[in-house]
Structure formats: structure tokens, C-alpha cells
Write a protein that holds these residues in place. Structure first.
Motif, PDB file in Angstrom:
ATOM      1  N   ALA A   1      56.969  42.351  49.137  1.00 25.33           N
ATOM      2  CA  ALA A   1      55.806  41.562  49.558  1.00 25.33           C
ATOM      3  C   ALA A   1      54.556  42.007  48.791  1.00 25.33           C
ATOM      4  O   ALA A   1      53.759  41.168  48.352  1.00 25.33           O
ATOM      5  CB  ALA A   1      55.598  41.707  51.064  1.00 25.33           C
ATOM      6  N   VAL A   2      54.394  43.314  48.601  1.00 28.74           N
ATOM      7  CA  VAL A   2      53.214  43.826  47.896  1.00 28.74           C
ATOM      8  C   VAL A   2      53.247  43.388  46.430  1.00 28.74           C
ATOM      9  O   VAL A   2      52.247  42.928  45.875  1.00 28.74           O
ATOM     10  CB  VAL A   2      53.142  45.367  48.010  1.00 28.74           C
ATOM     11  N   LEU A   3      54.435  43.479  45.832  1.00 24.12           N
ATOM     12  CA  LEU A   3      54.572  43.070  44.431  1.00 24.12           C
ATOM     13  C   LEU A   3      54.297  41.567  44.288  1.00 24.12           C
ATOM     14  O   LEU A   3      53.629  41.124  43.348  1.00 24.12           O
ATOM     15  CB  LEU A   3      55.972  43.412  43.927  1.00 24.12           C
ATOM     16  N   TRP A   4      54.797  40.786  45.216  1.00 23.56           N
ATOM     17  CA  TRP A   4      54.567  39.332  45.238  1.00 23.56           C
ATOM     18  C   TRP A   4      53.073  39.049  45.253  1.00 23.56           C
ATOM     19  O   TRP A   4      52.547  38.266  44.477  1.00 23.56           O
ATOM     20  CB  TRP A   4      55.272  38.761  46.467  1.00 23.56           C
ATOM     21  N   ARG A   5      52.382  39.717  46.179  1.00 23.90           N
ATOM     22  CA  ARG A   5      50.939  39.526  46.305  1.00 23.90           C
ATOM     23  C   ARG A   5      50.218  39.891  44.999  1.00 23.90           C
ATOM     24  O   ARG A   5      49.322  39.186  44.538  1.00 23.90           O
ATOM     25  CB  ARG A   5      50.428  40.411  47.457  1.00 23.90           C
ATOM     26  N   LEU A   6      50.643  40.983  44.407  1.00 20.53           N
ATOM     27  CA  LEU A   6      50.033  41.455  43.159  1.00 20.53           C
ATOM     28  C   LEU A   6      50.272  40.449  42.028  1.00 20.53           C
ATOM     29  O   LEU A   6      49.371  40.136  41.242  1.00 20.53           O
ATOM     30  CB  LEU A   6      50.614  42.828  42.800  1.00 20.53           C
ATOM     31  N   LEU A   7      51.487  39.903  41.971  1.00 22.49           N
ATOM     32  CA  LEU A   7      51.808  38.914  40.945  1.00 22.49           C
ATOM     33  C   LEU A   7      50.978  37.653  41.152  1.00 22.49           C
ATOM     34  O   LEU A   7      50.514  37.021  40.200  1.00 22.49           O
ATOM     35  CB  LEU A   7      53.302  38.565  40.995  1.00 22.49           C
ATOM     36  N   GLU A   8      50.782  37.291  42.399  1.00 25.21           N
ATOM     37  CA  GLU A   8      50.072  36.058  42.718  1.00 25.21           C
ATOM     38  C   GLU A   8      48.571  36.201  42.492  1.00 25.21           C
ATOM     39  O   GLU A   8      47.918  35.293  41.989  1.00 25.21           O
ATOM     40  CB  GLU A   8      50.340  35.731  44.185  1.00 25.21           C
ATOM     41  N   GLN A   9      48.023  37.379  42.825  1.00 25.72           N
ATOM     42  CA  GLN A   9      46.571  37.544  42.796  1.00 25.72           C
ATOM     43  C   GLN A   9      46.046  38.083  41.461  1.00 25.72           C
ATOM     44  O   GLN A   9      44.872  37.915  41.170  1.00 25.72           O
ATOM     45  CB  GLN A   9      46.141  38.502  43.912  1.00 25.72           C
ATOM     46  N   GLY A  10      46.889  38.753  40.703  1.00 26.92           N
ATOM     47  CA  GLY A  10      46.428  39.318  39.428  1.00 26.92           C
ATOM     48  C   GLY A  10      45.226  40.225  39.642  1.00 26.92           C
ATOM     49  O   GLY A  10      45.248  41.095  40.506  1.00 26.92           O
ATOM     50  N   GLN A  11      44.148  39.989  38.863  1.00 28.10           N
ATOM     51  CA  GLN A  11      42.966  40.872  38.941  1.00 28.10           C
ATOM     52  C   GLN A  11      42.235  40.775  40.271  1.00 28.10           C
ATOM     53  O   GLN A  11      41.402  41.625  40.588  1.00 28.10           O
ATOM     54  CB  GLN A  11      41.997  40.510  37.811  1.00 28.10           C
ATOM     55  N   ARG A  12      42.527  39.708  41.056  1.00 29.90           N
ATOM     56  CA  ARG A  12      41.845  39.566  42.349  1.00 29.90           C
ATOM     57  C   ARG A  12      42.519  40.389  43.446  1.00 29.90           C
ATOM     58  O   ARG A  12      42.077  40.393  44.578  1.00 29.90           O
ATOM     59  CB  ARG A  12      41.828  38.092  42.765  1.00 29.90           C
ATOM     60  N   PHE A  13      43.597  41.052  43.106  1.00 31.88           N
ATOM     61  CA  PHE A  13      44.390  41.786  44.098  1.00 31.88           C
ATOM     62  C   PHE A  13      43.566  42.859  44.821  1.00 31.88           C
ATOM     63  O   PHE A  13      42.965  43.719  44.199  1.00 31.88           O
ATOM     64  CB  PHE A  13      45.583  42.432  43.397  1.00 31.88           C
ATOM     65  N   ARG A  14      43.512  42.766  46.150  1.00 28.35           N
ATOM     66  CA  ARG A  14      42.920  43.814  46.988  1.00 28.35           C
ATOM     67  C   ARG A  14      44.006  44.220  47.962  1.00 28.35           C
ATOM     68  O   ARG A  14      44.343  43.458  48.858  1.00 28.35           O
ATOM     69  CB  ARG A  14      41.706  43.283  47.776  1.00 28.35           C
TER      70      ARG A  14
ATOM     71  N   ALA B   1      47.731  46.845  38.925  1.00 27.65           N
ATOM     72  CA  ALA B   1      48.258  45.746  38.105  1.00 27.65           C
ATOM     73  C   ALA B   1      49.767  45.937  38.025  1.00 27.65           C
ATOM     74  O   ALA B   1      50.258  47.046  38.269  1.00 27.65           O
ATOM     75  CB  ALA B   1      47.654  45.792  36.704  1.00 27.65           C
ATOM     76  N   VAL B   2      50.509  44.872  37.688  1.00 26.84           N
ATOM     77  CA  VAL B   2      51.938  45.092  37.447  1.00 26.84           C
ATOM     78  C   VAL B   2      52.037  45.881  36.143  1.00 26.84           C
ATOM     79  O   VAL B   2      51.215  45.716  35.247  1.00 26.84           O
ATOM     80  CB  VAL B   2      52.766  43.779  37.352  1.00 26.84           C
ATOM     81  N   ASP B   3      53.013  46.739  36.072  1.00 30.48           N
ATOM     82  CA  ASP B   3      53.101  47.601  34.908  1.00 30.48           C
ATOM     83  C   ASP B   3      53.444  46.816  33.648  1.00 30.48           C
ATOM     84  O   ASP B   3      52.874  47.021  32.596  1.00 30.48           O
ATOM     85  CB  ASP B   3      54.143  48.697  35.143  1.00 30.48           C
ATOM     86  N   ASP B   4      54.401  45.907  33.767  1.00 28.26           N
ATOM     87  CA  ASP B   4      54.852  45.134  32.611  1.00 28.26           C
ATOM     88  C   ASP B   4      54.347  43.699  32.733  1.00 28.26           C
ATOM     89  O   ASP B   4      54.775  42.956  33.610  1.00 28.26           O
ATOM     90  CB  ASP B   4      56.391  45.142  32.580  1.00 28.26           C
ATOM     91  N   ALA B   5      53.423  43.339  31.827  1.00 32.23           N
ATOM     92  CA  ALA B   5      52.800  42.021  31.912  1.00 32.23           C
ATOM     93  C   ALA B   5      53.822  40.888  31.804  1.00 32.23           C
ATOM     94  O   ALA B   5      53.563  39.767  32.235  1.00 32.23           O
ATOM     95  CB  ALA B   5      51.733  41.881  30.834  1.00 32.23           C
ATOM     96  N   ALA B   6      55.010  41.172  31.242  1.00 35.92           N
ATOM     97  CA  ALA B   6      56.039  40.130  31.102  1.00 35.92           C
ATOM     98  C   ALA B   6      56.465  39.616  32.470  1.00 35.92           C
ATOM     99  O   ALA B   6      56.966  38.489  32.599  1.00 35.92           O
ATOM    100  CB  ALA B   6      57.251  40.686  30.351  1.00 35.92           C
ATOM    101  N   MET B   7      56.244  40.420  33.489  1.00 33.28           N
ATOM    102  CA  MET B   7      56.608  40.008  34.831  1.00 33.28           C
ATOM    103  C   MET B   7      55.815  38.780  35.298  1.00 33.28           C
ATOM    104  O   MET B   7      56.320  37.971  36.072  1.00 33.28           O
ATOM    105  CB  MET B   7      56.370  41.162  35.799  1.00 33.28           C
ATOM    106  N   HIS B   8      54.575  38.660  34.812  1.00 30.74           N
ATOM    107  CA  HIS B   8      53.761  37.508  35.197  1.00 30.74           C
ATOM    108  C   HIS B   8      54.400  36.199  34.734  1.00 30.74           C
ATOM    109  O   HIS B   8      54.421  35.215  35.462  1.00 30.74           O
ATOM    110  CB  HIS B   8      52.357  37.620  34.602  1.00 30.74           C
ATOM    111  N   ARG B   9      54.904  36.227  33.505  1.00 27.40           N
ATOM    112  CA  ARG B   9      55.504  35.004  32.956  1.00 27.40           C
ATOM    113  C   ARG B   9      56.745  34.633  33.756  1.00 27.40           C
ATOM    114  O   ARG B   9      56.975  33.484  34.082  1.00 27.40           O
ATOM    115  CB  ARG B   9      55.849  35.223  31.478  1.00 27.40           C
TER     116      ARG B   9
END
Ligand SMILES: Nc1ncnc2c1ncn2[C@@H]1O[C@H](COP(=O)(O)OP(=O)(O)O)[C@@H](O)[C@H]1O
Ligand SMILES: [Mg+2]
Length: 391
Positions: A302-315, A362-370
Motif C-alpha cells: 500500500a505504501v509503495l502504491w501510494r508513493l508510485l501514485e503521488q511521486g514528489q507529492r508523497f507525504r 522516492a521509489v529507488d528505481d525510476a523504471a518502476m514508474h513506467r
């Protein structure tokens, strides 16, 4: 392993660093980003460094990922110290002839290069000045994977010191200290230039061009020279395959080597085999991310999901985030539990989450965003156990 020289790009960047390109901000620092394994370190060391050295510039290169267990601040200081070491004798002579009181050299003489890794920021900029004065040449400092400096306080201090050294040494029209910073993750590198109090506030981050057409033309020619019966090589197919490999030369070359090997026993053209290998690699990498995700505990997911969804806005701990985790896991979630989950994601090998010294994530590997965005677009997010089993 062949190396395709990127001379034109190196020339262009050297001119920008010297302030010869109109409207370019590069004399204040050149920030370059491109995904992992696309050839940044190779370019910086094998193309840019020699191009600068040809002009008499003293080049210091440091890769902050070279040893991730060591403090990035120490790595930067050591690299400068090492470059300074051969000049120490000269430094002593200079001080003598100028009269120790006369110039500020006395301070420099205190610099003990074996201890330089533990020195503070002020000394770091003195060391750079000393290097410039004794070498009687402009200095270029190339910091590879520079975003990693933000993960430690010493690293942050080193970045601030580099900025102040730049401001002291450079004058309009006379660039004495050139700074080049590269990074595999644009969002993280941006934190060096955009966030409040960022050391290089206001600088631009540029995408480093990927290897492409001309690299493929070079490869095609090599194949045609070595195996004339394969003429003409389908350059377009090779370019497509290369892009399918995410423009990462290593994987492409490996697939090419396999397809061209007599052991492959191909009775048809080799190009489709390389294309197929690219497709396979993509599928494998996605399957790997999927299985990593599914291997996480529910709150970590769930935390990773939120981080992927929010990007730099992640709190991580705000009310909305906690409600999100609760909805996804079906259980009440406290900030403490969230912090444990984030820590677990950071401690994994390889790490899934990155944290700066200021507590930004941030997610460690930016490829995860894609991967995430594609799955959302295809309505296949989140991954489920069923997909994992391939049912
Ligand atoms: N110009 C090039 N020609 C041939 N191979 C290259 C070139 N640039 C990079 N490679 C290969 O690609 C791989 C990754 O390159 P690297 O510079 O380490 O990427 P990055 O620093 O972006 O992660 C290396 O194995 C390297 O040999
Ligand atoms: Mg690299």
C-alpha cells in the motif's frame, strides 16, 4: 566489448561548460540525467573526460554509486584529495616563494590529503582552489549519480561546498571550476536544483541524449564488415530492438552476440531474433517487478502504491495517506507502522525506496514508474496473485 565514441556530444558539452554556448547555464553547473545502464558513466569517463583533458582541464571524476556503503560526502572529498596529491610538492614551493603570510597558501598547506575525507565543506572548496592554483588550469569535477549525495548530511554539505567554490572561482567569461552532475533518476536529481534551499537552486536538469541511430549505423557497419554475407543489415529492425532494450547497450549487444553466434543455428535472418530477445527481456523485467511487488507485506504494498501514485507529492504520514493505506489493507494504520514499512522497503536488496537526508522519499528505481503507469492505463493495476501464476 566495443566502445562507440560519442565525440560530437562531448564537444557540444565542453563548449557549453566553457561558456561558449549562448544562453546556456552550463557554466553554473551541468546537470544530466538518463536511465540506468544507458551509458552515462561510460560517456563521462571515456568521452567527456578526455575531451576536457585535451584542452588542459584537470578532471576529477567520482561515481557516488561506486561504493554505496560509503558516505557520498567522503567519496567526493577523497576524489578531490587524490587529484591534489601529485601537486602537494608544488604547493609547498609556491607557499615558500610567495611568503607564507602573503597569500592564503598557508591554509592550503594544512590540508592533509590523507584526512581530506573527513574535512568540512570550507576545506573542500579550499582544496579545489588549491588544485586550480597549483595545476594552473581550470578544474572540472564530474559527480556521477550525484543525487546520492542527498542521502547523507556530509553529502549535502559537500554539494553546498561545491556551489560556494564555484561562486568564488568563476567570473563571467572565465570559467575556472566546471561542475558536471549526472543522475539515473530525473526526479531525484531535480532535488539538487528545485527544492527550497537546494544547493544549485535555479539550474536546469537536461536529459542526456540516448544512444540511437548513429550507434546502430555503426553496429550495422561492423556486422557487414565482419560478415559480408549478411549485407544489407536491417538498420531499422536493429534500432527498434535497441529501443526495446530501453537503449541499454549491454543487453542489446548480448542478444546480438547470441543471434550472430554460429551456435544459434539460425537458418533465417538474425534481426528478428534480436527483436524477440528485446520483447522477452521487457516481459521478464515486468514479471520481476510484479513478483517483487507481490512478495511484499500488505502495508508495504500500500505504501509503495501510494508513493508510485503521488511521486514528489508523497507525504507518508498525512491523514489522506493513512486513510489510503487503511483502505488498501483493511486494517488501521499508524504512522509508526508506516515508518516500519518504509524502512523495510529501503532495507531490501535491491532497495525499493530511496530516502534523502531531509526525509523525502522516492521509489529507488525510476523504471518502476513506467511499469506502474502502463498497468494503470491498461487497467491491470494492482498486480494480483492470479496474474502471477499466469492463470
Ligand atoms: N558508447 C558506448 N558504446 C558501447 N557500449 C556502451 C557505450 N556506452 C555504454 N555502453 C555499455 O553499456 C553498459 C552500461 O553503461 P554505463 O555507462 O555503465 O551506464 P550508466 O552509467 O548510464 O548506468 C556498459 O556495459 C557499457 O559497456
Ligand atoms: Mg553509471
Amino acid at each position: 566489448m566495443i566502445h562507440y565514441p560519442r565525440t560530437a556530444l562531448a564537444k557540444e558539452l565542453v563548449a557549453a561548460l566553457q561558456g561558449k554556448t549562448v544562453f546556456s547555464d552550463a557554466p553554473n553547473g551541468l546537470f544530466l540525467t538518463a536511465p540506468r545502464r544507458t551509458g552515462k558513466s561510460t560517456f563521462l569517463q571515456a568521452d567527456l573526460k578526455p575531451a576536457l583533458e585535451t584542452l588542459g582541464v584537470v578532471v576529477v571524476y567520482v561515481d557516488l554509486w561506486a561504493d554505496q556503503r560509503r558516505d557520498p560526502g567522503v567519496l567526493i572529498a577523497e576524489a578531490i584529495g587524490q587529484a591534489l596529491r601529485p601537486h602537494l610538492g608544488r604547493l609547498a614551493k609556491l607557499a615558500k616563494s610567495a611568503g607564507v603570510e602573503g597569500v592564503n597558501l598557508a591554509g592550503w598547506l594544512q590540508i592533509n590529503t590523507s584526512k581530506i575525507g573527513t574535512l568540512d565543506g570550507a576545506t573542500l572548496s579550499e582544496a579545489l582552489r588549491a588544485l586550480h592554483e597549483t595545476a594552473k588550469a581550470p578544474v572540472a569535477l564530474i559527480v556521477d549519480e550525484a543525487q546520492h549525495a542527498l542521502t547523507s548530511e556530509m553529502g549535502e554539505a559537500a554539494m553546498a561546498a561545491l556551489k560556494s567554490a564555484r561562486d568564488q572561482l568563476n567570473r563571467p567569461g572565465a570559467v575556472t571550476l566546471m561542475l558536471v552532475m549526472s543522475g539515473s533518476d530525473r526526479d531525484k536529481l531535480l532535488r539538487l536544483v528545485t527544492t527550497n534551499g537546494a544547493p544549485f537552486y535555479g539550474s536546469q536538469v537536461h536529459r542526456m541524449p540516448m544512444l540511437g541511430d548513429d550507434f546502430m549505423a555503426h553496429i550495422a557497419q561492423l556486422i557487414e564488415t565482419r560478415q559480408p554475407k549478411l549485407k544489407p543489415v536491417d538498420r531499422e529492425a536493429l534500432l527498434l530492438a535497441f529501443q526495446g532494450f530501453g537503449c541499454r547497450p549491454q543487453f542489446f549487444m548480448e542478444a546480438l552476440g547470441n543471434a550472430l553466434s554460429p551456435l544459434a543455428g539460425l537458418t533465417t535472418r538474425f534481426e528478428p531474433a534480436v527483436l524477440e530477445a528485446a520483447r522477452q527481456r521487457q516481459a521478464d523485467e515486468e514479471a520481476q517487478m510484479e513478483s517483487d511487488y507481490l512478495g511484499l507485506k500488505p502495508l508495504e504494498r500500500a505504501v509503495l502504491w501510494r508513493l508510485l501514485e503521488q511521486g514528489q507529492r508523497f507525504r507518508p504520514y498525512d491523514g489522506e495517506a493513512l486513510a489510503f493505506y487503511q483502505k488498501k489493507t483493511g486494517a488501521a494504520v499508524t504512522p509508526q507502522k508506516t515508518q516500519n514499512a518504509l524502512e523495510a522497503l529501503r532495507q531490501r536488496i535491491p532497495a525499493m525506496v530511496w530516502k534523502s537526508a531531509r526525509g523525502e522519499y522516492a521509489v529507488d528505481d525510476a523504471a518502476m514508474h513506467r511499469w506502474f503507469e502502463t498497468k494503470v492505463a491498461n487497467n491491470t493495476w494492482p498486480p494480483t496473485e492470479r496474474q502471477r501464476e499466469g492463470v
